[in-house]
Design an enzyme around this catalytic site. Structure first.
Site, mmCIF file in Angstrom:
data_model
loop_
_atom_site.group_PDB
_atom_site.id
_atom_site.type_symbol
_atom_site.label_atom_id
_atom_site.label_comp_id
_atom_site.label_asym_id
_atom_site.label_seq_id
_atom_site.Cartn_x
_atom_site.Cartn_y
_atom_site.Cartn_z
ATOM 1 N N ASN A 82 1.247 -1.471 0.139
ATOM 2 C CA ASN A 82 -0.254 -0.227 0.037
ATOM 3 C C ASN A 82 0.975 1.363 0.237
ATOM 4 O O ASN A 82 0.683 2.252 0.115
ATOM 5 C CB ASN A 82 -0.867 -0.206 0.844
ATOM 6 C CG ASN A 82 -0.310 -0.274 1.937
ATOM 7 O OD1 ASN A 82 0.908 0.268 2.689
ATOM 8 N ND2 ASN A 82 -1.112 0.066 3.665
ATOM 9 N N ASP A 83 2.150 1.735 -0.550
ATOM 10 C CA ASP A 83 2.987 2.417 -0.466
ATOM 11 C C ASP A 83 2.262 3.470 -1.516
ATOM 12 O O ASP A 83 2.337 4.452 -0.924
ATOM 13 C CB ASP A 83 4.754 1.722 -0.568
ATOM 14 C CG ASP A 83 5.426 0.950 0.375
ATOM 15 O OD1 ASP A 83 5.130 0.747 1.363
ATOM 16 O OD2 ASP A 83 6.475 1.498 0.045
ATOM 17 N N GLY A 92 6.590 4.759 3.268
ATOM 18 C CA GLY A 92 5.960 4.014 2.972
ATOM 19 C C GLY A 92 5.223 2.788 4.252
ATOM 20 O O GLY A 92 4.928 2.722 4.447
ATOM 21 N N ASP A 124 -4.507 20.180 16.735
ATOM 22 C CA ASP A 124 -4.012 20.808 15.870
ATOM 23 C C ASP A 124 -4.336 22.614 16.306
ATOM 24 O O ASP A 124 -5.779 22.619 15.428
ATOM 25 C CB ASP A 124 -3.935 20.067 13.951
ATOM 26 C CG ASP A 124 -2.236 20.602 13.711
ATOM 27 O OD1 ASP A 124 -0.993 20.565 14.270
ATOM 28 O OD2 ASP A 124 -2.700 21.665 12.918
ATOM 29 N N GLU A 128 -2.548 22.027 20.820
ATOM 30 C CA GLU A 128 -1.449 22.666 20.572
ATOM 31 C C GLU A 128 -1.876 24.226 20.224
ATOM 32 O O GLU A 128 -2.821 24.759 19.427
ATOM 33 C CB GLU A 128 -0.977 22.188 18.914
ATOM 34 C CG GLU A 128 0.229 23.277 18.714
ATOM 35 C CD GLU A 128 0.609 22.885 17.274
ATOM 36 O OE1 GLU A 128 1.971 22.830 16.767
ATOM 37 O OE2 GLU A 128 -0.631 22.860 16.412
#
Length: 613
Positions: free
Chosen positions: A137-138, A157, A324, A353
């Site tokens: 699945n890279d 990957g 985030d 954050e």
């Protein structure tokens, strides 16, 4: 015959013209605390159809926007049992099509799940750089960017299977909680490995695996009594997000019109002397040009983000969020978002954050903050990140000639301001993360300085967080080579790697030096409530030696950090309050006995963690 042909034509026209391309959330659960559920139906010209639902379902609202490809249907799920319910779409009285919508059974006691807290030690990974468990699945036909491990800023990957394959490593290290940078689909043409520019927030990026794989990761972690934290992005999406390409409303994102960059001046959020234009460019400006800024002031956007977050908690069985760029959001909107989640899951935890360099400014964003109260603001956010301690840690161990404001006094002064926080145990402490310089680069691979930093992070108040690879001495030069260099591949995560740092035999002697210290301290901390929620008693540093105690009614731990290159001898009479009559102890790392009657010798650039007897 003509009439039959006409009816057939109408049927095919209705069924194809009104195709439903997306339904979000794709399903939901019965018996939720919040009973109003807003379902978004998306398809070409779908707004021209009337919507009705099964008789037992109460429809609270049907909302259409200026974009005819959207219909938002709000139903009340109170007392609705799990099952499938038909949504019928008709036009001018003629039946068009139906769509089944499922309410699932909730997990038992799902609402009362316990989030991470100061009894945990959190480990941050970038999944693309941690381990490649499934090379197949890279790359994906669906996604623009393909794998290129030779490209420092490309996809390498790493995936969910790689994380699952190495949970034994994390458990053995002493980690109890995993925070992964985002895993949701990011279809940017380049730099998509960081996954903060998301293109679909209901699906895991296929280069990481599947939704089921993410669910399996959580289950595998829970079987080890470990917790999983999702990195959630409320402030922005990626420009490739399917909704950005066909906005439900013009003001779904902030427009100027079009793009304008943030000025990043988060202090404008509470500056009483600010200009409106400066505040607008901070909050409404885009984080970068490829990340359109979401408008949490739009109720549709806010509800969409809220339901999506709750969907992932319920679906994947999550234990927490790291949010985030929390302080870039519309502050009233993000407070509502946070409260909705905490109302649904009262024992959950969310850390935001808030990358600022002043304790009062960070404190402002924590729930029930005494600073926020000055402006009658409450973010409802349980936890924030201790960036001021991080600032000190990244310089202090190179400061061997102390002065009024240099050396260990920086660390002491950080804790002086703990009174500014509403809940000092519920803040995240760390030496580095995926956006900061690598601590081992900052200290040029000096393992002694690393040990000083880890002693502090893992024994002070708060929730400690480690960045993957720090525990084996990984480095990276952000200033010269960019973010990709502080996000290097974990050695051994790919077949053919020169060494496998996931195993003791595969690590180099230097890597094992880093690792063994970290493992020893993490596993000691795991069972020590006094290091989780004990009080902190600190002493002014002398000769660049900083001494503090963690204590409760039954336990005491003494921590000595000698930042002086020369050995030091401490007169223990000064520390009588902390020692509380104890005259002996055990060195946590070496397990050797320690005599505490009169004086204590400590080598240069070293630390002692002493469990008092």
């Amino acid at each position: 015959m003509k009439q039959l042909f006409f009816l057939i034509s109408v049927f095919f026209s209705l069924s194809t013209f009104a195709q439903i391309d997306r339904v979000e959330p794709p399903f939901w659960w019965s018996d939720m605390h919040e009973s109003s559920l807003q379902i978004m139906f998306y398809g070409k010209e779908i707004a021209q159809y009337e919507v009705s639902v099964s008789k037992e379902v109460v429809v609270e609202n049907v909302l259409r926007t200026e974009n005819a490809n959207y219909v938002f249907v709000t139903i009340n799920t109170k007392d609705l049992p799990a099952g499938s319910y038909a949504f019928n779409f008709s036009k001018k009285g003629a039946k068009g099509f139906s769509r089944s919508y499922e309410l699932k059974e909730r997990r038992e006691a799902s609402a009362f799940r316990k989030g991470f807290d100061a009894s945990d030690a959190m480990y941050l990974i970038m999944p693309d750089r941690f381990a490649n468990g499934d090379p197949d699945n890279d790359s994906s036909e669906k996604m623009q960017e393909k794998a290129d491990r030779d490209n420092l800023g490309g996809r390498h990957g790493g995936d969910l299977q790689g994380v699952i394959d190495n949970l034994d490593y994390l458990e053995d290290l002493g980690v109890t909680t995993l925070w992964s940078t985002p895993l949701l689909e990011d279809n940017d043409k380049a730099y998509s490995y960081h996954t903060y520019a998301q293109s679909d927030v209901y699906n895991i990026d296929p280069r990481y695996g599947s939704n089921e794989d993410y669910k399996r990761l959580a289950a595998e972690m829970h079987s080890r009594d470990m917790k999983l934290v999702m990195d959630y992005v409320t402030n922005h999406w990626g420009s490739e997000h399917w909704m950005i390409k066909d906005l439900p409303t013009y003001d779904w994102i902030h427009q100027f019109p079009g793009y304008a960059n943030s000025n990043y001046r988060m202090t404008t959020q509470y500056d009483t002397n600010r200009s409106q234009i400066d505040w607008k460019y901070c909050v409404d400006g885009w984080f970068v040009s490829s990340m359109p800024d979401l408008n949490q002031g739009n109720p549709l956007v806010l509800n969409y983000l809220t339901q999506n977050a709750i969907w992932w908690i319920e679906y994947a069985d999550l234990d927490g969020f790291r949010v985030d760029t929390y302080s870039y959001n519309d502050k009233e909107g993000i407070a509502k978002w946070t409260k909705s989640i905490m109302d649904e899951y009262p024992n959950f935890n969310i850390v935001g954050e808030v990358w600022m360099h002043d304790q009062s400014q960070i404190s402002y964003w924590q729930k029930d903050s005494p600073i926020g109260a000055i402006q009658s603001y409450n973010s409802n956010l349980p936890s924030v990140m201790d960036f001021t301690l991080h600032d000190a840690v990244m310089t202090v161990f190179d400061e061997e000639n102390p002065s009024w404001d240099k050396g260990m006094i920086k660390v002491y002064e950080n804790f002086v301001n703990d009174f500014l926080y509403a809940d000092i145990d519920n803040i995240l402490v760390f030496s580095g993360n995926h956006d900061t310089d690598r601590i081992n680069h900052t200290y040029k691979g000096d393992v002694d300085k690393y040990k000083l930093a880890m002693t502090l992070v893992l024994t002070t108040r708060g929730i400690p967080q480690l960045y993957y690879g720090d525990e084996i001495g990984m480095q990276g030069n952000k200033a010269e080579k960019g973010d990709g260099d502080i996000r290097r591949d974990f050695p051994g995560g790919w077949k053919g790697d020169d060494n496998n740092a996931f195993t003791e035999a595969g690590r180099t002697a230097t890597q094992n030096n880093y690792h063994s210290f970290t493992k020893k301290l993490l596993n000691y901390r795991k069972g020590k409530e006094v290091l989780h929620f004990g009080k902190l008693l600190q002493y002014l540093p002398e000769n660049n030696v900083y001494v503090y105690f963690r204590y409760n009614e039954t336990e005491r731990v003494m921590v000595v950090i000698n930042n002086n290159p020369e050995a030091q001898e401490l007169d223990l009479s000064r520390f009588a309050e902390g020692l509380a009559g104890n005259i002996s102890g055990k060195d946590v790392i070496s397990e050797a006995p320690i005599n505490l009657k009169n004086s204590l010798k400590i080598k240069g650039k070293s630390s002692l963690i002493v469990e008092l007897k």
